[in-house]
Design a protein around this motif. Structure first.
Motif, PDB file in Angstrom:
ATOM      1  N   PHE A   8       0.822  -1.213   0.000  1.00  0.00           N
ATOM      2  CA  PHE A   8       0.000   0.000   0.000  1.00  0.00           C
ATOM      3  C   PHE A   8       0.854   1.259   0.000  1.00  0.00           C
ATOM      4  O   PHE A   8       0.599   2.205  -0.755  1.00  0.00           O
ATOM      5  CB  PHE A   8      -0.920  -0.015   1.230  1.00  0.00           C
ATOM      6  CG  PHE A   8      -1.926   1.107   1.263  1.00  0.00           C
ATOM      7  CD1 PHE A   8      -2.964   1.154   0.347  1.00  0.00           C
ATOM      8  CD2 PHE A   8      -1.845   2.106   2.225  1.00  0.00           C
ATOM      9  CE1 PHE A   8      -3.909   2.177   0.381  1.00  0.00           C
ATOM     10  CE2 PHE A   8      -2.779   3.123   2.266  1.00  0.00           C
ATOM     11  CZ  PHE A   8      -3.809   3.160   1.342  1.00  0.00           C
ATOM     12  N   LEU A  52      -6.183   8.459  -0.058  1.00  0.00           N
ATOM     13  CA  LEU A  52      -5.734   7.073   0.011  1.00  0.00           C
ATOM     14  C   LEU A  52      -5.131   6.761   1.379  1.00  0.00           C
ATOM     15  O   LEU A  52      -5.429   5.729   1.989  1.00  0.00           O
ATOM     16  CB  LEU A  52      -4.707   6.803  -1.093  1.00  0.00           C
ATOM     17  CG  LEU A  52      -5.247   6.776  -2.527  1.00  0.00           C
ATOM     18  CD1 LEU A  52      -4.109   6.875  -3.531  1.00  0.00           C
ATOM     19  CD2 LEU A  52      -6.066   5.503  -2.771  1.00  0.00           C
ATOM     20  N   LYS A  53      -4.291   7.659   1.846  1.00  0.00           N
ATOM     21  CA  LYS A  53      -3.627   7.470   3.135  1.00  0.00           C
ATOM     22  C   LYS A  53      -4.637   7.328   4.267  1.00  0.00           C
ATOM     23  O   LYS A  53      -4.478   6.494   5.175  1.00  0.00           O
ATOM     24  CB  LYS A  53      -2.689   8.656   3.403  1.00  0.00           C
ATOM     25  CG  LYS A  53      -1.866   8.528   4.691  1.00  0.00           C
ATOM     26  CD  LYS A  53      -0.936   9.719   4.849  1.00  0.00           C
ATOM     27  CE  LYS A  53      -0.120   9.616   6.131  1.00  0.00           C
ATOM     28  NZ  LYS A  53       0.774  10.802   6.296  1.00  0.00           N
ATOM     29  N   GLN A  55      -7.686   6.388   3.872  1.00  0.00           N
ATOM     30  CA  GLN A  55      -8.638   5.357   3.451  1.00  0.00           C
ATOM     31  C   GLN A  55     -10.064   5.884   3.319  1.00  0.00           C
ATOM     32  O   GLN A  55     -11.034   5.217   3.673  1.00  0.00           O
ATOM     33  CB  GLN A  55      -8.595   4.152   4.398  1.00  0.00           C
ATOM     34  CG  GLN A  55      -7.311   3.329   4.271  1.00  0.00           C
ATOM     35  CD  GLN A  55      -7.351   2.052   5.090  1.00  0.00           C
ATOM     36  OE1 GLN A  55      -6.898   2.032   6.230  1.00  0.00           O
ATOM     37  NE2 GLN A  55      -7.887   0.990   4.509  1.00  0.00           N
ATOM     38  N   TYR A  57     -10.725   7.289   0.202  1.00  0.00           N
ATOM     39  CA  TYR A  57     -10.857   7.286  -1.258  1.00  0.00           C
ATOM     40  C   TYR A  57     -11.986   6.360  -1.691  1.00  0.00           C
ATOM     41  O   TYR A  57     -12.134   5.247  -1.169  1.00  0.00           O
ATOM     42  CB  TYR A  57      -9.541   6.816  -1.896  1.00  0.00           C
ATOM     43  CG  TYR A  57      -9.674   6.429  -3.351  1.00  0.00           C
ATOM     44  CD1 TYR A  57      -9.658   7.382  -4.353  1.00  0.00           C
ATOM     45  CD2 TYR A  57      -9.848   5.077  -3.716  1.00  0.00           C
ATOM     46  CE1 TYR A  57      -9.793   7.022  -5.690  1.00  0.00           C
ATOM     47  CE2 TYR A  57      -9.982   4.718  -5.052  1.00  0.00           C
ATOM     48  CZ  TYR A  57      -9.959   5.691  -6.030  1.00  0.00           C
ATOM     49  OH  TYR A  57     -10.111   5.333  -7.332  1.00  0.00           O
ATOM     50  N   LYS A 167      -4.465  -2.954   3.818  1.00  0.00           N
ATOM     51  CA  LYS A 167      -4.789  -1.675   3.172  1.00  0.00           C
ATOM     52  C   LYS A 167      -4.717  -1.799   1.649  1.00  0.00           C
ATOM     53  O   LYS A 167      -5.551  -1.232   0.933  1.00  0.00           O
ATOM     54  CB  LYS A 167      -3.846  -0.578   3.676  1.00  0.00           C
ATOM     55  CG  LYS A 167      -4.091  -0.172   5.125  1.00  0.00           C
ATOM     56  CD  LYS A 167      -3.162   0.959   5.536  1.00  0.00           C
ATOM     57  CE  LYS A 167      -3.437   1.391   6.975  1.00  0.00           C
ATOM     58  NZ  LYS A 167      -2.548   2.511   7.391  1.00  0.00           N
ATOM     59  N   TRP A 170      -7.748  -3.560   0.553  1.00  0.00           N
ATOM     60  CA  TRP A 170      -8.899  -2.646   0.607  1.00  0.00           C
ATOM     61  C   TRP A 170      -8.984  -1.826  -0.677  1.00  0.00           C
ATOM     62  O   TRP A 170     -10.064  -1.671  -1.268  1.00  0.00           O
ATOM     63  CB  TRP A 170      -8.764  -1.714   1.813  1.00  0.00           C
ATOM     64  CG  TRP A 170      -9.596  -0.461   1.715  1.00  0.00           C
ATOM     65  CD1 TRP A 170     -10.931  -0.341   1.969  1.00  0.00           C
ATOM     66  CD2 TRP A 170      -9.147   0.834   1.288  1.00  0.00           C
ATOM     67  NE1 TRP A 170     -11.352   0.947   1.736  1.00  0.00           N
ATOM     68  CE2 TRP A 170     -10.280   1.693   1.320  1.00  0.00           C
ATOM     69  CE3 TRP A 170      -7.909   1.356   0.901  1.00  0.00           C
ATOM     70  CZ2 TRP A 170     -10.194   3.046   0.966  1.00  0.00           C
ATOM     71  CZ3 TRP A 170      -7.829   2.698   0.552  1.00  0.00           C
ATOM     72  CH2 TRP A 170      -8.964   3.528   0.589  1.00  0.00           C
ATOM     73  N   LEU A 171      -7.836  -1.332  -1.132  1.00  0.00           N
ATOM     74  CA  LEU A 171      -7.796  -0.520  -2.340  1.00  0.00           C
ATOM     75  C   LEU A 171      -8.086  -1.360  -3.587  1.00  0.00           C
ATOM     76  O   LEU A 171      -8.891  -0.959  -4.441  1.00  0.00           O
ATOM     77  CB  LEU A 171      -6.420   0.142  -2.470  1.00  0.00           C
ATOM     78  CG  LEU A 171      -6.176   0.971  -3.731  1.00  0.00           C
ATOM     79  CD1 LEU A 171      -7.218   2.084  -3.871  1.00  0.00           C
ATOM     80  CD2 LEU A 171      -4.763   1.554  -3.726  1.00  0.00           C
TER      81      LEU A 171
END
Length: 349
Positions: A8, A52-53, A55, A57, A167, A170-171
């Motif tokens: 990530f 993004l950092k 979470q 997004y 993470k 998740w993306l």
């Protein structure tokens, strides 16, 4: 199996996001949505990084349209912000999965492509037929509605075996689940959008499961695949009919995919093998009629663009050389000369 962690952080790093932007914007500088994004480039990239950092997004919606090349395809286009992220994800994930792919998978891979695939098929046919002196048979198949049929749960599970980073998953899951096709139901979400860079990688990851089954379980040596089209070559027609059952079962049971019923072909090599726009026969290679027609249509369109000022002379000449390059991979001297003559004739009209 090698496990990858801390994925990530690599994806969302500012260095990777700005590099992804530079890769993405090549040959797209004059598009309005890209110019708007570029107008506040640093602000947009930093905001994407922060989202993004933290979470927070969320993948945006798609714009859909149809293209014909040569058959009609339904394209789904993501926003510029999302497409930049797709490049960032691809940059990090591709080196992780690329080494796991078989050497004779030719779609959307550096150093591969249609011409390499056709060249390998021609060489394989020559060897199996002992320089065209022994009977040789080809099994050619096409997966029915492949991109629309990719099962999200199966794909995510395959990726999660190598990516042990919550993470990152998740993306990746968010990108995969940003789209679902008409093949989905209440229990299974399916589909990859034709148009996403990530879809090309996800397609190879998904079908790599099939490639590995063919090579290691069925122990088939003479096999190659380009996206959802694949070919097996053998001296024995009965052998090809026999393995077809195992192929169907694996695709249906493990990947929830089905072969196109009208595109399962077993034929003799001397009848010609139609693959990726070329027809391969003993001693020579032809261009498919539809490919010829498409080249002529596209070249005529480029000339019209040049005459109306949409493209410059250099771009026009590059297009001509590109089409001549396609023809150079077959026995098409007369056709190449005809294309050049038509080019100058249409230019003078």
């Amino acid at each position: 199996m090698k496990i990858h962690r801390h994925v990530f952080e690599k994806i969302i790093s500012l260095e990777n996001l700005f590099s992804a932007w530079n890769d993405f914007r090549k040959d797209k500088q004059n598009k309005k949505d890209i110019l708007r994004f570029e107008w506040r480039l640093e602000q947009n990239i930093f905001q994407l990084h922060q989202d993004l950092k933290n979470q927070v997004y969320r993948h945006g919606p798609y714009t859909s349209f149809y293209i014909t090349d040569p058959k009609q395809r339904h394209i789904h286009k993501a926003t510029v912000r999302d497409r930049v992220l797709h490049h960032a994800v691809f940059t990090v994930l591709n080196p992780i999965f690329e080494p796991t792919f078989i050497s004779h998978s030719y779609s959307c891979r550096i150093g591969k492509g249609t011409h390499k695939g056709v060249d390998y098929l021609a060489e394989m046919l020559r060897q199996i037929s002992l320089n065209y002196h022994r009977p040789c048979f080809v099994l050619k198949c096409d997966i029915n509605k492949f991109f629309a049929s990719v099962d999200h749960g199966i794909l995510i599970n395959i990726i999660s075996k190598k990516i042990k980073d919550n993470k990152a998953m998740w993306l990746i899951k968010g990108i995969i689940e940003s789209f679902d096709s008409d093949q989905s139901d209440l229990f299974n979400k399916k589909g990859l959008p034709i148009g996403n860079l990530t879809s090309q990688l996800f397609a190879n990851i998904y079908l790599n499961e099939f490639d590995q089954f063919v090579k290691h379980e069925l122990k088939i040596k003479d096999y190659l695949r380009y996206t959802d089209d694949f070919i097996v070559v053998a001296n024995d027609e009965k052998y090809l009919k026999k393995i077809l059952k195992s192929i169907k079962e694996f695709l249906e049971q493990k990947l929830q995919l089905k072969l196109h019923p009208n595109k399962i072909i077993i034929k003799k090599f001397r009848q010609g093998v139609d693959f990726l726009g070329y027809i391969i026969l003993p001693f020579y290679r032809l261009i498919r009629t539809k490919t010829k027609q498409r080249i002529l249509r596209k070249l005529k369109g480029k000339i019209q663009e040049y005459k109306t000022g949409k493209i410059n002379q250099r771009t026009l000449e590059q297009s001509l050389q590109s089409y001549l390059g396609v023809l150079s991979h077959a026995n098409t001297y007369e056709l190449s000369q005809n294309l050049k003559n038509k080019f100058w004739w249409w230019l003078k009209e």
